[in-house]
Design a protein around this motif. Structure first.
Motif, PDB file in Angstrom:
ATOM      1  N   LYS A  58      46.466  44.491  53.338  1.00 53.24           N
ATOM      2  CA  LYS A  58      45.837  45.366  52.348  1.00 53.24           C
ATOM      3  C   LYS A  58      44.445  44.847  52.012  1.00 53.24           C
ATOM      4  CE  LYS A  58      49.630  47.495  49.773  1.00 53.24           C
ATOM      5  NZ  LYS A  58      50.834  47.087  50.443  1.00 53.24           N
ATOM      6  N   LEU A  59      43.616  45.778  51.488  1.00 51.87           N
ATOM      7  CA  LEU A  59      42.283  45.373  51.022  1.00 51.87           C
ATOM      8  C   LEU A  59      42.436  44.535  49.763  1.00 51.87           C
ATOM      9  CD1 LEU A  59      39.213  45.538  51.332  1.00 51.87           C
ATOM     10  CD2 LEU A  59      39.243  47.649  50.018  1.00 51.87           C
ATOM     11  N   PHE A  60      41.798  43.364  49.751  1.00 50.43           N
ATOM     12  CA  PHE A  60      41.949  42.421  48.644  1.00 50.43           C
ATOM     13  C   PHE A  60      40.722  42.454  47.731  1.00 50.43           C
ATOM     14  CE2 PHE A  60      42.135  37.775  47.283  1.00 50.43           C
ATOM     15  CZ  PHE A  60      43.153  37.984  46.370  1.00 50.43           C
ATOM     16  N   VAL A  61      39.531  42.292  48.341  1.00 50.71           N
ATOM     17  CA  VAL A  61      38.290  42.183  47.564  1.00 50.71           C
ATOM     18  C   VAL A  61      37.164  42.882  48.314  1.00 50.71           C
ATOM     19  CG1 VAL A  61      36.500  40.513  46.855  1.00 50.71           C
ATOM     20  CG2 VAL A  61      38.871  40.007  46.399  1.00 50.71           C
ATOM     21  N   VAL A  62      36.241  43.481  47.545  1.00 49.47           N
ATOM     22  CA  VAL A  62      34.983  43.966  48.119  1.00 49.47           C
ATOM     23  C   VAL A  62      33.838  43.308  47.346  1.00 49.47           C
ATOM     24  CG1 VAL A  62      33.489  45.969  48.521  1.00 49.47           C
ATOM     25  CG2 VAL A  62      35.951  46.184  48.825  1.00 49.47           C
ATOM     26  N   LEU A  63      32.881  42.745  48.079  1.00 47.57           N
ATOM     27  CA  LEU A  63      31.667  42.201  47.456  1.00 47.57           C
ATOM     28  C   LEU A  63      30.550  43.208  47.673  1.00 47.57           C
ATOM     29  CD1 LEU A  63      31.683  38.545  48.898  1.00 47.57           C
ATOM     30  CD2 LEU A  63      32.917  39.404  46.929  1.00 47.57           C
TER      31      LEU A  63
ATOM     32  N   THR B  74      42.489  46.571  44.129  1.00 44.54           N
ATOM     33  CA  THR B  74      41.354  45.961  44.823  1.00 44.54           C
ATOM     34  C   THR B  74      40.318  45.492  43.800  1.00 44.54           C
ATOM     35  OG1 THR B  74      41.691  47.428  46.709  1.00 44.54           O
ATOM     36  CG2 THR B  74      39.549  46.358  46.546  1.00 44.54           C
ATOM     37  N   ILE B  75      39.877  44.264  43.939  1.00 47.80           N
ATOM     38  CA  ILE B  75      38.832  43.734  43.037  1.00 47.80           C
ATOM     39  C   ILE B  75      37.475  43.989  43.679  1.00 47.80           C
ATOM     40  CG2 ILE B  75      37.969  41.675  41.853  1.00 47.80           C
ATOM     41  CD1 ILE B  75      40.822  40.452  42.372  1.00 47.80           C
ATOM     42  N   VAL B  76      36.564  44.581  42.919  1.00 43.50           N
ATOM     43  CA  VAL B  76      35.208  44.825  43.418  1.00 43.50           C
ATOM     44  C   VAL B  76      34.233  43.972  42.609  1.00 43.50           C
ATOM     45  CG1 VAL B  76      33.403  46.528  43.864  1.00 43.50           C
ATOM     46  CG2 VAL B  76      35.805  47.187  44.099  1.00 43.50           C
ATOM     47  N   TYR B  77      33.615  43.007  43.281  1.00 46.08           N
ATOM     48  CA  TYR B  77      32.582  42.179  42.644  1.00 46.08           C
ATOM     49  C   TYR B  77      31.231  42.810  42.938  1.00 46.08           C
ATOM     50  CZ  TYR B  77      35.941  38.281  42.192  1.00 46.08           C
ATOM     51  OH  TYR B  77      37.007  37.479  41.861  1.00 46.08           O
ATOM     52  N   LYS B  78      30.494  43.140  41.894  1.00 47.95           N
ATOM     53  CA  LYS B  78      29.179  43.767  42.070  1.00 47.95           C
ATOM     54  C   LYS B  78      28.103  42.785  41.643  1.00 47.95           C
ATOM     55  CE  LYS B  78      26.487  47.802  40.573  1.00 47.95           C
ATOM     56  NZ  LYS B  78      26.192  48.447  41.844  1.00 47.95           N
ATOM     57  N   GLU B  79      27.148  42.545  42.545  1.00 45.73           N
ATOM     58  CA  GLU B  79      26.048  41.633  42.214  1.00 45.73           C
ATOM     59  C   GLU B  79      25.065  42.361  41.300  1.00 45.73           C
ATOM     60  OE1 GLU B  79      22.377  39.141  44.269  1.00 45.73           O
ATOM     61  OE2 GLU B  79      23.483  40.593  45.456  1.00 45.73           O
TER      62      GLU B  79
ATOM     63  N   GLN C 203      34.764  48.459  37.518  1.00 49.24           N
ATOM     64  CA  GLN C 203      35.964  49.267  37.275  1.00 49.24           C
ATOM     65  C   GLN C 203      36.121  50.270  38.424  1.00 49.24           C
ATOM     66  OE1 GLN C 203      38.185  48.924  34.628  1.00 49.24           O
ATOM     67  NE2 GLN C 203      37.003  47.075  34.248  1.00 49.24           N
ATOM     68  N   VAL C 204      37.314  50.332  39.016  1.00 44.82           N
ATOM     69  CA  VAL C 204      37.533  51.327  40.073  1.00 44.82           C
ATOM     70  C   VAL C 204      37.773  52.688  39.417  1.00 44.82           C
ATOM     71  CG1 VAL C 204      38.350  49.770  41.860  1.00 44.82           C
ATOM     72  CG2 VAL C 204      39.966  50.615  40.193  1.00 44.82           C
TER      73      VAL C 204
ATOM     74  N   ASN D 282      27.700  51.157  58.212  1.00 41.87           N
ATOM     75  CA  ASN D 282      27.327  52.344  57.426  1.00 41.87           C
ATOM     76  C   ASN D 282      27.163  51.995  55.945  1.00 41.87           C
ATOM     77  OD1 ASN D 282      28.952  53.228  59.806  1.00 41.87           O
ATOM     78  ND2 ASN D 282      28.279  55.232  59.112  1.00 41.87           N
ATOM     79  N   ILE D 283      27.839  50.921  55.510  1.00 44.70           N
ATOM     80  CA  ILE D 283      27.749  50.469  54.115  1.00 44.70           C
ATOM     81  C   ILE D 283      27.211  49.047  54.169  1.00 44.70           C
ATOM     82  CG2 ILE D 283      29.027  50.182  51.944  1.00 44.70           C
ATOM     83  CD1 ILE D 283      31.126  52.134  53.111  1.00 44.70           C
ATOM     84  N   PRO D 284      25.885  48.882  54.411  1.00 43.80           N
ATOM     85  CA  PRO D 284      25.346  47.564  54.784  1.00 43.80           C
ATOM     86  C   PRO D 284      25.380  46.511  53.682  1.00 43.80           C
ATOM     87  CG  PRO D 284      23.568  49.161  54.478  1.00 43.80           C
ATOM     88  CD  PRO D 284      24.855  49.923  54.382  1.00 43.80           C
ATOM     89  N   ASN D 285      25.583  46.929  52.415  1.00 51.19           N
ATOM     90  CA  ASN D 285      25.521  45.963  51.308  1.00 51.19           C
ATOM     91  C   ASN D 285      26.882  45.409  50.908  1.00 51.19           C
ATOM     92  OD1 ASN D 285      22.978  47.038  51.449  1.00 51.19           O
ATOM     93  ND2 ASN D 285      22.687  47.238  49.249  1.00 51.19           N
ATOM     94  N   ALA D 286      27.932  45.739  51.654  1.00 48.14           N
ATOM     95  CA  ALA D 286      29.280  45.330  51.221  1.00 48.14           C
ATOM     96  C   ALA D 286      29.982  44.454  52.251  1.00 48.14           C
ATOM     97  CB  ALA D 286      30.131  46.570  50.934  1.00 48.14           C
ATOM     98  N   VAL D 287      30.715  43.456  51.732  1.00 47.13           N
ATOM     99  CA  VAL D 287      31.643  42.661  52.559  1.00 47.13           C
ATOM    100  C   VAL D 287      33.049  43.006  52.103  1.00 47.13           C
ATOM    101  CG1 VAL D 287      32.409  40.352  53.224  1.00 47.13           C
ATOM    102  CG2 VAL D 287      30.007  40.748  52.757  1.00 47.13           C
ATOM    103  N   TRP D 288      33.918  43.304  53.049  1.00 47.75           N
ATOM    104  CA  TRP D 288      35.302  43.668  52.758  1.00 47.75           C
ATOM    105  C   TRP D 288      36.193  42.488  53.129  1.00 47.75           C
ATOM    106  CZ3 TRP D 288      35.972  49.238  51.867  1.00 47.75           C
ATOM    107  CH2 TRP D 288      34.775  49.960  52.028  1.00 47.75           C
ATOM    108  N   ILE D 289      37.056  42.081  52.211  1.00 48.80           N
ATOM    109  CA  ILE D 289      37.962  40.952  52.489  1.00 48.80           C
ATOM    110  C   ILE D 289      39.393  41.472  52.382  1.00 48.80           C
ATOM    111  CG2 ILE D 289      38.696  38.651  51.785  1.00 48.80           C
ATOM    112  CD1 ILE D 289      35.780  38.330  50.662  1.00 48.80           C
ATOM    113  N   TRP D 290      40.131  41.353  53.501  1.00 49.84           N
ATOM    114  CA  TRP D 290      41.478  41.910  53.608  1.00 49.84           C
ATOM    115  C   TRP D 290      42.508  40.794  53.550  1.00 49.84           C
ATOM    116  CZ3 TRP D 290      41.403  47.295  54.222  1.00 49.84           C
ATOM    117  CH2 TRP D 290      40.150  47.831  54.548  1.00 49.84           C
ATOM    118  N   ASP D 291      43.625  41.052  52.889  1.00 51.21           N
ATOM    119  CA  ASP D 291      44.746  40.115  52.851  1.00 51.21           C
ATOM    120  C   ASP D 291      45.583  40.361  54.107  1.00 51.21           C
ATOM    121  OD1 ASP D 291      47.245  38.907  52.405  1.00 51.21           O
ATOM    122  OD2 ASP D 291      46.954  38.978  50.246  1.00 51.21           O
ATOM    123  N   VAL D 292      45.604  39.377  55.015  1.00 47.19           N
ATOM    124  CA  VAL D 292      46.276  39.565  56.307  1.00 47.19           C
ATOM    125  C   VAL D 292      47.796  39.564  56.150  1.00 47.19           C
ATOM    126  CG1 VAL D 292      46.578  38.588  58.627  1.00 47.19           C
ATOM    127  CG2 VAL D 292      44.319  38.632  57.581  1.00 47.19           C
ATOM    128  N   GLN D 293      48.321  38.809  55.163  1.00 45.70           N
ATOM    129  CA  GLN D 293      49.780  38.761  54.988  1.00 45.70           C
ATOM    130  C   GLN D 293      50.325  40.088  54.464  1.00 45.70           C
ATOM    131  OE1 GLN D 293      49.549  35.291  52.534  1.00 45.70           O
ATOM    132  NE2 GLN D 293      50.326  33.948  54.136  1.00 45.70           N
TER     133      GLN D 293
END
Length: 425
Positions: free
Chosen positions: A342-347, A249-254, A289-290, A328-339
Motif C-alpha cells: 500500500k501507499l505509505f507516504v508522499v513527499l 496515506t501521510i502527505v508531507y508538504k514542503e 489533510q487528505v 508527470n508529477i515531478p515534485n513528488a516522491v511516493w513511498i510504498w509499504d512493500v509488506q
C-alpha cells in the motif's frame, strides 16, 4: 575521489584531507574505484585512454590506450583486477588484465542503456549483443572470461539487462516501444515473459528488491507493477494519481518559512554568514489533510522521450519500502509499504525531484531537488536540511557512504560531504 579537469584528488572521508594528487594526461570524463579501493580508474574518452592509479604504491601507474578504435565506456570487473573498455561504435569490449597484462575481446556488444551486468557475487557477467539485426545474450565466467552460455533474446530491440541480487535470474527488457520483460536463468532458459499491455509506450525503469523476491517495473502508463519470484506473475500494481484521497496515506508538504533574525544581532554592514541566512529561504514539512491534489504536468505528445511515467524506482535495503517518482508529477516522491503493498507516504516538494537514494544500512531516504537543501525521510518523520555554504549550491545528485554515516552531495561544479550523527542505542 574527485576530478578537477586533468587532476585526480583522493581525500580522507572523515577529514577531507588530501591523501594523494595524481596528474592525468588529459581532462578526465569518468572515474571509478576498484571493488577493494586499492586502484582508481580515470577514463579520457576523447583521447581513447584509461589511466589506472594505485593508492598503496603511488609511483605505480598503468596506461591503456585503445588507439584508433576509440573509447566510449570503461568499467572495472568485480575482482578489481580487470578493466572492460567499450570501443567506439560498440565494435567490441576489450578486457585488460592488470595482473597478467593479457587481453580478451568480446565482439558485437549492443549500444543500449544497460548492456553489461555482473552478478552481485562477481562470478558471472552478462553482455547484450547485437548481430545480424538480432539480440543475443552471452554469459561469461569472470575468473577466466570463458563463455558459459550464448542464446538469442526474444526482443525486438533490447534496452537493458539486470541480474537479480541472488545471481539466479537475469531480467531483460525491450525498447520502450514494446512492453516486454523476459526472465532467464543462469543457463539461458527462458523462465517467463511478462507483458502488461500492447500498442503503447512500455517499460521505463526496473528495480529488483534486495531479497530478489520482487521485481518492480515502472512504465509510461504511470504505474508500477510488482512481479513475484515464484510464478513471475503480477501480484499488484501501484498507481500514481494526481489526487491522494486515502486517509491512511501521510502527505508531507514542503513549505517555505522566512528565517527569523533577532534584531540585536543585526549589524551594518551585515556579516557574510548573517547575510546568507537572511536571503536563503528555509523550509519545513507540514502534514497535509487528505484529499491532496498534486501538481500534474501534461507531457508534450509530439516530442521524443516525453516526461511521463515512472522514471525512478528504488527498494530500501531492508525490503520494507519502495520509493518511486512519476515524471508527470515531478515534485513528488511516493513511498510504498512493500509488506502491506500500500501507499505509505508522499513527499510533496517545492521543486522537481532530481535524485533520491536509500541509506544502505537503514530505511532512510535522501532526496535532492536542485536547490541547496537535502531532504531526509525515515518512518519516524521527515526533515529538510540547509547546506551551510556561501553562494548558490544546487544539489543535483547524492551518494551515500557504505556505512550510512555520511553522504556526498554534488552540484554541477562542487561537492560537499554531509555527516550524519549516529543515534546512541
Amino acid at each position: 575521489a574527485s576530478c578537477v579537469q586533468y587532476r585526480l584528488v583522493v581525500r580522507d572521508v572523515s577529514t577531507l584531507q588530501i591523501l594523494q594528487l595524481y596528474t592525468c594526461l588529459d581532462q578526465v570524463q569518468y572515474i571509478e574505484w576498484s571493488s577493494d579501493s586499492l586502484f582508481i580508474l580515470c577514463a579520457m574518452y576523447k583521447r581513447g585512454i584509461v589511466q589506472v592509479w594505485s593508492l598503496e604504491q603511488p609511483d605505480w601507474h598503468c596506461k591503456i590506450d585503445e588507439g584508433s578504435a576509440g573509447l566510449v565506456a570503461s568499467c572495472w570487473s568485480p575482482d578489481g583486477r580487470h578493466i572492460l573498455n567499450t570501443t567506439e561504435f560498440h565494435l567490441r569490449i576489450t578486457v585488460w588484465s592488470l595482473c597478467t597484462k593479457s587481453v580478451s575481446y568480446i565482439k558485437y556488444p549492443k549500444a543500449c542503456q544497460q548492456g553489461i551486468a555482473f552478478t552481485k557475487d562477481g562470478r558471472y557477467m552478462a553482455v547484450a549483443e547485437r548481430r545480424d539485426c538480432k539480440d543475443f545474450i552471452s554469459i561469461f565466467v569472470c575468473s577466466d572470461w570463458q563463455l558459459l552460455r550464448h542464446f538469442d533474446a526474444e526482443t525486438q530491440d533490447l534496452f537493458g539487462i539486470e541480474w537479480a541480487p541472488n545471481g539466479c535470474v537475469l531480467a531483460v527488457w525491450d525498447t520502450c516501444l514494446e512492453y516486454k520483460i523476459l526472465l532467464y536463468s543462469l543457463d539461458g532458459r527462458l523462465l517467463s515473459t511478462y507483458r502488461a499491455y500492447e500498442w503503447s509506450l512500455g517499460i521505463k525503469s526496473i528495480a529488483w528488491s534486495p531479497s530478489s523476491q520482487f521485481l518492480a517495473i515502472g512504465s509510461y502508463d504511470e504505474k508500477v507493477r510488482i512481479l513475484n519470484h515464484v510464478t513471475w506473475k503480477k501480484i499488484t500494481e501501484f498507481e500514481h494519481p494526481a489526487t491522494i484521497a486515502n486517509t491512511k496515506t501521510i502527505v508531507y508538504k514542503e513549505v517555505e518559512k522566512s528565517p527569523s533574525v533577532e534584531t540585536e544581532r543585526l549589524s551594518f554592514p551585515p556579516t557574510r554568514a548573517l547575510a546568507s541566512s537572511l536571503f536563503s529561504t528555509q523550509s519545513k514539512y507540514d502534514i497535509s489533510q487528505v484529499p491532496v491534489s498534486l501538481q500534474y504536468i501534461k507531457p508534450v505528445a509530439d516530442r521524443a522521450n516525453p516526461k511521463m511515467g515512472i522514471g525512478m524506482l528504488a527498494f530500501s535495503p531492508d525490503n520494507c519500502f519502495l520509493a518511486t517518482k512519476n515524471d508527470n508529477i515531478p515534485n513528488a516522491v511516493w513511498i510504498w509499504d512493500v509488506q502491506k503493498l500500500k501507499l505509505f507516504v508522499v513527499l510533496e516538494q517545492l521543486c522537481a525531484i532530481q535524485s533520491f537514494q536509500w541509506d544502505p544500512r537503514q530505511p532512510r531516504l535522501a532526496v535532492c531537488t536542485g536547490n541547496s537543501k537535502v531532504y531526509l525521510w525515515s518512518p519516524a518523520g521527515c526533515v529538510s536540511v540547509q547546506v551551510p555554504m556561501e553562494g548558490d549550491f544546487q544539489i543535483v545528485s547524492l551518494s551515500w557512504h557504505s556505512s550510512g554515516d555520511s553522504m556526498a552531495l554534488l552540484s554541477k561544479d562542487n561537492f560537499c560531504v554531509c555527516y550524519l550523527e549516529r543515534e546512541e542505542v
